[in-house]
Design a protein around this motif. Structure first.
Motif, PDB file in Angstrom:
ATOM      1  N   HIS A 128       0.844  -1.194   0.000  1.00  0.00           N
ATOM      2  CA  HIS A 128       0.000   0.000   0.000  1.00  0.00           C
ATOM      3  C   HIS A 128       0.881   1.248   0.000  1.00  0.00           C
ATOM      4  O   HIS A 128       1.811   1.347   0.814  1.00  0.00           O
ATOM      5  N   GLY A 129       0.571   2.194  -0.868  1.00  0.00           N
ATOM      6  CA  GLY A 129       1.282   3.471  -0.883  1.00  0.00           C
ATOM      7  C   GLY A 129       0.766   4.354   0.243  1.00  0.00           C
ATOM      8  O   GLY A 129      -0.404   4.279   0.619  1.00  0.00           O
ATOM      9  N   GLY A 130       1.619   5.164   0.789  1.00  0.00           N
ATOM     10  CA  GLY A 130       1.205   6.115   1.811  1.00  0.00           C
ATOM     11  C   GLY A 130       0.695   7.389   1.164  1.00  0.00           C
ATOM     12  O   GLY A 130       0.131   7.363   0.067  1.00  0.00           O
ATOM     13  N   ASP A 131       0.907   8.515   1.843  1.00  0.00           N
ATOM     14  CA  ASP A 131       0.468   9.801   1.306  1.00  0.00           C
ATOM     15  C   ASP A 131       1.254  10.203   0.065  1.00  0.00           C
ATOM     16  O   ASP A 131       0.791  10.999  -0.743  1.00  0.00           O
ATOM     17  N   SER A 132       2.460   9.662  -0.071  1.00  0.00           N
ATOM     18  CA  SER A 132       3.233   9.897  -1.289  1.00  0.00           C
ATOM     19  C   SER A 132       3.589   8.535  -1.873  1.00  0.00           C
ATOM     20  O   SER A 132       3.516   7.523  -1.193  1.00  0.00           O
ATOM     21  N   GLY A 133       3.966   8.508  -3.119  1.00  0.00           N
ATOM     22  CA  GLY A 133       4.310   7.255  -3.767  1.00  0.00           C
ATOM     23  C   GLY A 133       5.524   6.606  -3.121  1.00  0.00           C
ATOM     24  O   GLY A 133       6.297   7.242  -2.411  1.00  0.00           O
ATOM     25  N   ALA A 134       5.681   5.313  -3.354  1.00  0.00           N
ATOM     26  CA  ALA A 134       6.808   4.565  -2.805  1.00  0.00           C
ATOM     27  C   ALA A 134       7.306   3.602  -3.875  1.00  0.00           C
ATOM     28  O   ALA A 134       6.645   3.393  -4.900  1.00  0.00           O
ATOM     29  N   GLN A 135       8.470   3.056  -3.627  1.00  0.00           N
ATOM     30  CA  GLN A 135       9.010   2.063  -4.550  1.00  0.00           C
ATOM     31  C   GLN A 135       9.591   0.913  -3.749  1.00  0.00           C
ATOM     32  O   GLN A 135      10.409   1.118  -2.844  1.00  0.00           O
ATOM     33  N   LEU A 136       9.150  -0.304  -4.080  1.00  0.00           N
ATOM     34  CA  LEU A 136       9.677  -1.518  -3.469  1.00  0.00           C
ATOM     35  C   LEU A 136      10.877  -1.962  -4.290  1.00  0.00           C
ATOM     36  O   LEU A 136      10.771  -2.147  -5.503  1.00  0.00           O
ATOM     37  N   ARG A 137      12.021  -2.112  -3.628  1.00  0.00           N
ATOM     38  CA  ARG A 137      13.256  -2.477  -4.328  1.00  0.00           C
ATOM     39  C   ARG A 137      13.632  -3.945  -4.163  1.00  0.00           C
ATOM     40  O   ARG A 137      14.485  -4.444  -4.869  1.00  0.00           O
ATOM     41  N   GLY A 138      13.021  -4.611  -3.185  1.00  0.00           N
ATOM     42  CA  GLY A 138      13.357  -6.014  -2.991  1.00  0.00           C
ATOM     43  C   GLY A 138      12.802  -6.534  -1.687  1.00  0.00           C
ATOM     44  O   GLY A 138      12.256  -5.780  -0.874  1.00  0.00           O
ATOM     45  N   VAL A 139      12.949  -7.845  -1.505  1.00  0.00           N
ATOM     46  CA  VAL A 139      12.487  -8.517  -0.302  1.00  0.00           C
ATOM     47  C   VAL A 139      13.571  -9.485   0.124  1.00  0.00           C
ATOM     48  O   VAL A 139      14.150 -10.192  -0.710  1.00  0.00           O
ATOM     49  N   ILE A 140      13.863  -9.513   1.420  1.00  0.00           N
ATOM     50  CA  ILE A 140      14.847 -10.438   1.964  1.00  0.00           C
ATOM     51  C   ILE A 140      14.239 -11.164   3.157  1.00  0.00           C
ATOM     52  O   ILE A 140      13.249 -10.718   3.736  1.00  0.00           O
ATOM     53  N   THR A 141      14.844 -12.300   3.500  1.00  0.00           N
ATOM     54  CA  THR A 141      14.434 -13.047   4.686  1.00  0.00           C
ATOM     55  C   THR A 141      15.589 -13.922   5.149  1.00  0.00           C
ATOM     56  O   THR A 141      16.426 -14.329   4.335  1.00  0.00           O
ATOM     57  N   ASP A 142      15.604 -14.203   6.426  1.00  0.00           N
ATOM     58  CA  ASP A 142      16.582 -15.150   6.977  1.00  0.00           C
ATOM     59  C   ASP A 142      16.098 -16.586   6.814  1.00  0.00           C
ATOM     60  O   ASP A 142      16.812 -17.518   7.149  1.00  0.00           O
ATOM     61  N   TYR A 143      14.877 -16.775   6.332  1.00  0.00           N
ATOM     62  CA  TYR A 143      14.251 -18.090   6.294  1.00  0.00           C
ATOM     63  C   TYR A 143      14.209 -18.722   4.907  1.00  0.00           C
ATOM     64  O   TYR A 143      13.512 -19.709   4.697  1.00  0.00           O
ATOM     65  N   ALA A 144      14.945 -18.162   3.945  1.00  0.00           N
ATOM     66  CA  ALA A 144      15.077 -18.749   2.615  1.00  0.00           C
ATOM     67  C   ALA A 144      16.463 -18.402   2.081  1.00  0.00           C
ATOM     68  O   ALA A 144      17.043 -17.382   2.471  1.00  0.00           O
ATOM     69  N   ARG A 190       6.912 -23.715  11.972  1.00  0.00           N
ATOM     70  CA  ARG A 190       6.232 -22.638  12.708  1.00  0.00           C
ATOM     71  C   ARG A 190       4.994 -22.131  11.978  1.00  0.00           C
ATOM     72  O   ARG A 190       4.123 -21.520  12.576  1.00  0.00           O
ATOM     73  N   GLY A 191       4.949 -22.330  10.661  1.00  0.00           N
ATOM     74  CA  GLY A 191       3.796 -21.896   9.888  1.00  0.00           C
ATOM     75  C   GLY A 191       3.847 -20.434   9.474  1.00  0.00           C
ATOM     76  O   GLY A 191       2.879 -19.898   8.943  1.00  0.00           O
ATOM     77  N   LYS A 192       4.982 -19.784   9.685  1.00  0.00           N
ATOM     78  CA  LYS A 192       5.130 -18.392   9.250  1.00  0.00           C
ATOM     79  C   LYS A 192       6.607 -18.058   9.146  1.00  0.00           C
ATOM     80  O   LYS A 192       7.466 -18.738   9.703  1.00  0.00           O
ATOM     81  N   MET A 193       6.881 -16.981   8.400  1.00  0.00           N
ATOM     82  CA  MET A 193       8.251 -16.492   8.278  1.00  0.00           C
ATOM     83  C   MET A 193       8.220 -14.979   8.152  1.00  0.00           C
ATOM     84  O   MET A 193       7.253 -14.408   7.638  1.00  0.00           O
ATOM     85  N   GLN A 194       9.269 -14.346   8.647  1.00  0.00           N
ATOM     86  CA  GLN A 194       9.339 -12.892   8.563  1.00  0.00           C
ATOM     87  C   GLN A 194      10.018 -12.486   7.258  1.00  0.00           C
ATOM     88  O   GLN A 194      11.068 -13.014   6.904  1.00  0.00           O
ATOM     89  N   LEU A 195       9.384 -11.540   6.559  1.00  0.00           N
ATOM     90  CA  LEU A 195       9.942 -10.965   5.340  1.00  0.00           C
ATOM     91  C   LEU A 195      10.308  -9.515   5.624  1.00  0.00           C
ATOM     92  O   LEU A 195       9.601  -8.831   6.367  1.00  0.00           O
ATOM     93  N   THR A 196      11.392  -9.041   5.026  1.00  0.00           N
ATOM     94  CA  THR A 196      11.795  -7.639   5.130  1.00  0.00           C
ATOM     95  C   THR A 196      11.674  -7.014   3.751  1.00  0.00           C
ATOM     96  O   THR A 196      12.353  -7.433   2.804  1.00  0.00           O
TER      97      THR A 196
END
Length: 158
Positions: A53-69, A121-127
């Motif tokens: 979801h964008g906030g009050d101004s536009g945003a750009q997603l550059r990537g996703v990382i995790t310690d679980y993959a 655990r049935g879940k993983m944290q994504l950054t």
């Protein structure tokens, strides 16, 4: 008649920070509804989905990382001349007050080597790595093979 004025005089300084906070920082971008679909073949990558979801101004997603993959990439499935292909994407623009869905058949994550601990655990944290330097931490529910698409239970943001 002095009592009401005295109460106002006491309450005004307490209300001022609340009034000012309403005029504070613009609403930030955020991510929710994150879930991971495991492949029936453990040697094949899992797929990840979410809504940015964008906030009050536009945003750009550059990537996703995790310690679980071992590795995470953003991809997009496209159909051209009757053929479906998948291409890696490096960034995604999120419009101000808009949203971009990463969903089956479109934009998605590919995750190689999902950790057994996360699976149990049935879940993983994504950054989620944003172009402005923000890092958004989100728990993604892990869906095991054979579960109906979208039946992921609760979605959380941290």
């Amino acid at each position: 008649m002095r009592a009401p004025f005295s109460l106002f005089a006491l309450a005004a300084p307490l209300a001022l920070p609340l009034a000012l906070s309403a005029c504070g920082d613009p609403a930030p971008a955020y991510v929710d509804q994150a879930w991971i679909r495991l492949s029936p073949n453990k040697d094949m990558p899992a797929a990840g989905y979410f809504v940015a979801h964008g906030g009050d101004s536009g945003a750009q997603l550059r990537g996703v990382i995790t310690d679980y993959a071992l590795k995470v990439e953003m991809h997009e499935s496209m159909t051209k001349d009757g053929m479906t292909t998948m291409e890696r994407i490096d960034s995604v623009d999120i419009p101000a007050k808009g949203k971009v869905a990463f969903a089956p058949g479109g934009k998605h994550l590919m995750l190689w080597g999902v950790n057994d601990t996360a699976i149990s655990r049935g879940k993983m944290q994504l950054t989620f790595l944003m172009a402005n330097g923000d890092r958004l931490l989100v728990d993604a529910v892990i869906q095991k093979p054979g579960v109906a698409a979208g039946n992921t239970g609760e979605h959380q943001q941290h």
